[in-house]
Design a protein around this motif. Structure first.
Motif, short mmCIF file in Angstrom:
data_model
loop_
_atom_site.label_atom_id
_atom_site.label_comp_id
_atom_site.label_asym_id
_atom_site.label_seq_id
_atom_site.Cartn_x
_atom_site.Cartn_y
_atom_site.Cartn_z
N ILE A 132 -0.73 8.51 3.24
CA ILE A 132 0.49 7.87 3.72
C ILE A 132 0.63 8.02 5.22
CG2 ILE A 132 3.02 7.96 3.66
CD1 ILE A 132 2.82 8.84 0.73
N ALA A 133 0.36 9.22 5.73
CA ALA A 133 0.66 9.55 7.12
C ALA A 133 -0.31 8.91 8.12
CB ALA A 133 0.66 11.06 7.31
N VAL A 134 -1.61 8.95 7.84
CA VAL A 134 -2.60 8.47 8.82
C VAL A 134 -2.43 6.99 9.13
CG1 VAL A 134 -5.05 8.16 9.29
CG2 VAL A 134 -4.23 10.32 8.29
N SER A 158 10.16 8.49 10.11
CA SER A 158 9.16 7.89 11.00
C SER A 158 8.15 7.07 10.21
CB SER A 158 8.45 8.98 11.81
OG SER A 158 9.35 9.65 12.67
N ILE A 159 7.79 7.56 9.03
CA ILE A 159 6.86 6.81 8.18
C ILE A 159 7.47 5.46 7.81
CG2 ILE A 159 5.86 6.74 5.85
CD1 ILE A 159 5.36 9.77 6.14
N GLY A 160 8.76 5.45 7.47
CA GLY A 160 9.43 4.20 7.15
C GLY A 160 9.42 3.24 8.33
N ILE A 161 9.63 3.77 9.54
CA ILE A 161 9.61 2.94 10.74
C ILE A 161 8.23 2.34 10.97
CG2 ILE A 161 9.78 3.01 13.27
CD1 ILE A 161 11.98 5.13 12.92
N CYS A 162 7.20 3.16 10.84
CA CYS A 162 5.84 2.71 11.13
C CYS A 162 5.32 1.67 10.14
CB CYS A 162 4.89 3.91 11.16
SG CYS A 162 5.15 5.02 12.57
N TYR A 183 2.35 9.86 -4.97
CA TYR A 183 2.70 11.13 -4.32
C TYR A 183 3.93 11.76 -4.97
CZ TYR A 183 3.86 14.41 -0.56
OH TYR A 183 4.14 15.53 0.17
N CYS A 184 4.95 10.95 -5.22
CA CYS A 184 6.17 11.48 -5.85
C CYS A 184 5.90 11.97 -7.28
CB CYS A 184 7.26 10.41 -5.85
SG CYS A 184 7.94 10.06 -4.22
N MET A 185 5.05 11.26 -7.99
CA MET A 185 4.68 11.69 -9.34
C MET A 185 3.96 13.04 -9.27
SD MET A 185 3.41 8.05 -10.96
CE MET A 185 2.78 8.82 -12.46
N TRP A 186 3.12 13.20 -8.28
CA TRP A 186 2.40 14.48 -8.15
C TRP A 186 3.35 15.61 -7.77
CZ3 TRP A 186 -1.74 16.34 -10.08
CH2 TRP A 186 -2.26 17.54 -9.59
N LEU A 187 4.32 15.32 -6.90
CA LEU A 187 5.32 16.33 -6.56
C LEU A 187 6.08 16.77 -7.79
CD1 LEU A 187 6.86 15.02 -3.19
CD2 LEU A 187 5.07 16.74 -3.52
N PHE A 188 6.34 15.84 -8.70
CA PHE A 188 7.05 16.17 -9.93
C PHE A 188 6.24 17.15 -10.78
CE2 PHE A 188 8.41 15.11 -14.33
CZ PHE A 188 9.73 15.51 -14.21
N THR A 189 4.91 17.00 -10.81
CA THR A 189 4.08 17.93 -11.58
C THR A 189 4.13 19.32 -10.96
OG1 THR A 189 2.01 17.52 -10.36
CG2 THR A 189 2.54 16.03 -12.18
N TYR A 243 0.84 -1.21 0.00
CA TYR A 243 0.00 0.00 0.00
C TYR A 243 0.87 1.25 0.00
CZ TYR A 243 -2.94 3.73 1.95
OH TYR A 243 -3.58 4.92 2.18
N LEU A 244 1.89 1.27 0.87
CA LEU A 244 2.81 2.40 0.92
C LEU A 244 3.48 2.60 -0.42
CD1 LEU A 244 4.44 4.59 2.39
CD2 LEU A 244 6.02 2.79 3.12
N LYS A 245 3.92 1.52 -1.05
CA LYS A 245 4.60 1.61 -2.33
C LYS A 245 3.72 2.30 -3.37
CE LYS A 245 6.77 -1.26 -5.92
NZ LYS A 245 7.15 -2.65 -6.30
#
Length: 422
Positions: free
Chosen positions: A347-349, A396-400, A82-88, A74-76
């Motif tokens: 991603i965060a919640v 922290s996201i990676g840890i969780c 998200y990264c694709m959107w940041l690129f836009t 799911y994270l992947k």
């Protein structure tokens, strides 16, 4: 169990440790240079040269550290979106015209420019305890630099002019170096007494300067971190009742002293804070923002150069348009719209829930709390910036999302972190 570093295991591990060191060295010199630009001793040419050196170190080592591995499918999926959107966001407004001014602004423009959009890459770094130990070391280094900067510019920090814009700006900018000490306070169980003392001192000192300059957002952030650290300490202490009784007693005595003897309204520091607390300095900016944003802007944002019409808010402002807003959620929407905010929350919640409720150790719970605090603090400040505080959110996201880390027993965690910790 996540991989641990064994000094003579193999050359790969040695190079990985070397890359960690150089990446964080680059990030540190970049950050302390940006912070120094707000001081009276700043030499822009020299500082930008140092920033460039930091960028070279970061980019050359990050390329070697990135591993496209995920602990959760799911994270992947959401992370890639998200990264694709940041690129836009980066592509919009520039019309593919890249010149010197564009590159200078993009890479050397500070917390909210181009480097911000590279922050999520740190999620792809190896998730092992070598990396986490280095992160803790960097937090300590930032805290030391915060104290050094405070000593060098103590006159500006304690300016007798209560409304000094310069002094307020220094307090807010210096806080970039002190925020992350809260992460060490929360993970106190993994650190030596010296490190605990330094982290506590930095956080309390930062809170004191925030009170002196009546920076309500900073007071809330530092106060929340100290309170949660105290809750963690009480919860894991063998003397819970004694600590609680002493705390209640001290609070009551302090309240009587402040209200009956100290007379805060007549005090220069606390009187200013109380007076400032009655003033609303944010609503006007937000109303201008709401009026200027169109439906399309709310959905997709205005890109990395996005601005909004906001006249007569800042003293001596050069234009009636601003490219930043102090409310973090609105800053995210300004640049990338509700799509950007929504993807980040997706991603965060879940990360918060996994870290707080589906973990067996303090590190994972603190990681969940740190992400949660970033969401809360996005109202009084702009958390999404190229700072250690924000990088810690992605770490922290990676840890969780790592079940291996979340399920590791607390005793194992302490053995790992307290080994060879000074």
């Amino acid at each position: 169990m996540p991989e641990q570093y064994i000094p003579h295991q193999n050359n790969t591990r040695r190079f990985e440790l070397l890359f960690f060191n150089f990446f964080w060295l680059g990030f540190t010199i970049y950050s302390i240079s940006v912070v120094f630009t707000v001081t009276s001793l700043a030499n822009v040419i020299i500082l930008q040269a140092v920033q460039i050196l930091g960028l070279i170190l970061m980019f050359t080592t990050a390329i070697r550290l990135i591993q496209f591995k995920f602990d959760n499918s799911y994270l992947k999926f959401i992370y890639i979106l998200y990264c694709m959107w940041l690129f836009t966001i980066l592509l919009r407004n520039y019309n593919f015209q890249i010149d010197y001014h564009y590159l200078k602004t993009f890479f050397l423009g500070g917390w909210y420019r181009g480097m911000l959009y590279f922050s999520p890459i740190i999620l792809l770094f190896p998730r092992n305890f070598v990396f986490y130990k280095k992160v803790f070391d960097v937090v300590i280094i930032f805290g030391i630099f915060y104290i050094i900067y405070d000593i060098l510019f103590i006159k500006d920090l304690l300016n007798s002019d209560r409304s000094s814009v310069t002094s307020q700006g220094i307090v807010e900018t210096f806080s970039v170096l002190s925020f992350s000490s809260g992460f060490l306070l929360l993970t106190y169980a993994y650190h030596s007494k010296k490190r605990q003392l330094l982290a506590t001192g930095v956080t309390v000192l930062a809170l004191l300067f925030a009170v002196i300059r009546a920076r309500r957002g900073l007071i809330f952030i530092y106060g929340t971190m100290i309170f949660l650290s105290y809750i963690f300490y009480v919860f894991h202490s063998k003397l819970k009742l004694l600590i609680i009784y002493l705390t209640v007693f001290i609070v009551l005595v302090g309240a009587v002293y402040v209200n009956g003897v100290y007379k805060p309204y007549n005090n220069r520091i606390y009187g200013f804070l109380i007076d400032k607390g009655d003033k609303d300095t944010r609503s006007g900016v937000e109303l201008y923002f709401y009026d200027d944003m169109k439906t399309k802007d709310w959905i997709i944002g205005r890109g990395i150069n996005g601005e909004y019409f906001c006249p007569d808010i800042e003293e001596n402002q050069l234009t009636n348009y601003r490219d930043t807003i102090e409310t973090g959620y609105l800053q995210t929407i300004l640049k990338g719209g509700l799509i950007s905010l929504g993807l980040f929350l997706l991603i965060a919640v879940p990360a918060i829930i996994k870290g707080l409720f589906y973990s067996k150790n303090i590190l994972s719970k603190v990681a969940g709390i740190w992400i949660f605090l970033s969401l809360i603090n996005s109202y009084p400040s702009t958390v999404n910036a190229f700072t250690l505080q924000y990088l810690l959110v992605w770490i922290s996201i990676g840890i969780c999302y790592s079940k291996e880390i979340r399920m590791m027993p607390e005793s194992n965690m302490k053995d790992i972190f307290l080994t060879s910790t000074s």
